[in-house]
Design a protein around this motif. Structure first.
Motif, short mmCIF file in Angstrom:
data_model
loop_
_atom_site.label_atom_id
_atom_site.label_comp_id
_atom_site.label_asym_id
_atom_site.label_seq_id
_atom_site.Cartn_x
_atom_site.Cartn_y
_atom_site.Cartn_z
N UNK A 1 -60.28 30.26 -3.70
CA UNK A 1 -61.54 30.47 -3.03
C UNK A 1 -62.41 31.69 -3.19
N UNK A 2 -61.84 32.51 -4.17
CA UNK A 2 -62.35 33.85 -4.58
C UNK A 2 -63.67 33.69 -5.56
N UNK A 3 -64.53 34.50 -5.32
CA UNK A 3 -65.70 34.60 -6.31
C UNK A 3 -65.26 35.26 -7.51
N UNK A 4 -66.07 35.18 -8.59
CA UNK A 4 -65.83 35.83 -9.99
C UNK A 4 -65.77 37.39 -9.49
N UNK A 5 -66.62 38.14 -8.54
CA UNK A 5 -66.72 39.44 -8.26
C UNK A 5 -65.30 39.84 -7.66
N UNK A 6 -64.89 38.91 -6.83
CA UNK A 6 -63.81 39.26 -6.09
C UNK A 6 -62.34 39.14 -6.90
N UNK A 7 -62.47 38.20 -8.03
CA UNK A 7 -61.37 38.02 -8.95
C UNK A 7 -61.50 39.04 -9.70
N UNK A 8 -62.69 39.67 -10.08
CA UNK A 8 -62.76 41.12 -10.94
C UNK A 8 -62.07 42.15 -10.30
N UNK A 9 -62.27 42.37 -9.10
CA UNK A 9 -61.87 43.51 -8.37
C UNK A 9 -60.06 43.05 -8.33
N UNK B 1 -53.65 35.46 -18.31
CA UNK B 1 -54.95 36.00 -17.55
C UNK B 1 -55.48 34.69 -16.98
N UNK B 2 -55.67 33.60 -18.14
CA UNK B 2 -56.45 32.53 -17.57
C UNK B 2 -55.65 31.68 -16.46
N UNK B 3 -54.49 31.62 -16.46
CA UNK B 3 -53.65 31.09 -15.34
C UNK B 3 -54.09 31.86 -14.16
N UNK B 4 -54.02 33.08 -14.23
CA UNK B 4 -54.29 34.17 -12.99
C UNK B 4 -55.57 33.80 -12.47
N UNK B 5 -56.64 33.75 -13.38
CA UNK B 5 -57.96 33.49 -12.96
C UNK B 5 -58.17 32.05 -12.29
N UNK C 1 -65.44 35.38 -15.96
CA UNK C 1 -66.30 34.32 -16.27
C UNK C 1 -65.64 33.48 -17.64
N UNK C 2 -65.44 34.37 -18.54
CA UNK C 2 -64.82 33.98 -20.00
C UNK C 2 -63.46 33.27 -19.73
N UNK C 3 -62.51 34.10 -18.69
CA UNK C 3 -61.20 33.44 -18.56
C UNK C 3 -61.52 31.87 -17.98
N UNK C 4 -62.18 31.85 -16.85
CA UNK C 4 -62.40 30.60 -16.17
C UNK C 4 -63.25 29.44 -17.28
N UNK C 5 -63.97 29.84 -18.00
CA UNK C 5 -64.72 28.96 -18.85
C UNK C 5 -63.67 28.41 -19.94
#
Length: 220
Positions: free
Chosen positions: A169-177, A158-162, A187-191
């Motif tokens: 270039x996706x925002x957190x909201x777009x990644x969440x969708x 999931x971290x690799x996917x994020x 944000x947790x995955x990215x951090x």
């Protein structure tokens, strides 16, 4: 309070940005510098949250100043935002690799400028789609940096996917969708990925994703 350091060799530019920032209750300009060397000294003295750094300056230019800030463990909390007259030019790639968190063009409208400062202070990258496309174009013709993949094996699926979606270039909201999870989980995955890959911020995470081959530019 967001603490800001202004680094630009043009007094009028510094005065204009300071006038805007001083009107905000949650932002404080802690110092001003006229070149990169002075900016580095003041960054160490004041430990600002944001350093707004001009690209072209005497003594030490913005890219070298950014590189020195990023390399100093004592300045790990300083997010460098590059100021440029030129938009998305040849400096983008070098500055991102040096450790810049993002870019602002000097003719930006005031509301967008203030929003950008707050975004950078949160640790989010100021990477417009146009900047991401420029990165992609650069990597289409560039061989992979085999040393840039250190830590990739520690990422969960999931971290690799994020990270891959951040690099697109996706925002957190777009990644969440896309991942069908909450923005907070994104944000947790990215951090966590940033920690494992020793990336200072999302901008550097994008660079590492392409350099390591985690993301392959479309059309390459």
């Amino acid at each position: 309070m967001i603490r800001v350091l202004l680094v630009d060799d043009q007094p009028l530019i510094r005065s204009g940005f300071r006038a805007l920032l001083d009107l905000e209750d949650d932002i404080e300009v802690v110092a001003e510098a006229a070149d990169g060397r002075e900016g580095l000294e003041l960054a160490r003295e004041h430990l600002p949250d944001i350093a707004l750094v001009d690209i072209q300056m005497p003594v030490v230019d913005g890219i070298e100043a950014t590189r020195r800030i990023a390399a100093d463990p004592a300045l790990a909390g300083v997010h460098v935002v590059i100021l440029t007259n030129y938009g998305m030019d040849e400096y983008v790639f070098d500055a991102l690799r040096a450790g810049a968190a993002g870019f602002l063009v000097k003719d930006i409208v005031p509301d967008d400028f203030l929003h950008a400062v707050r975004v950078a202070a949160r640790g989010d990258a100021l990477l417009a789609p146009s900047i991401t496309r420029k990165l992609i174009d650069r990597y289409v013709s560039q061989p992979l940096d085999t040393g840039a993949g250190a830590g990739l094996e520690e990422l969960t699926g999931r971290e690799r996917e994020a990270v891959a979606l951040v690099a697109r270039g996706l925002s957190n909201d777009e990644i969440a969708d896309h991942m069908v999870i909450s923005p907070m989980t994104v944000k947790t995955h990215v951090n966590r990925a940033m920690t494992k890959l020793h990336a200072r911020d999302r901008a550097q995470l994008v660079v590492l994703a392409y350099e390591s081959g985690l993301v392959v530019p479309r059309g390459s």
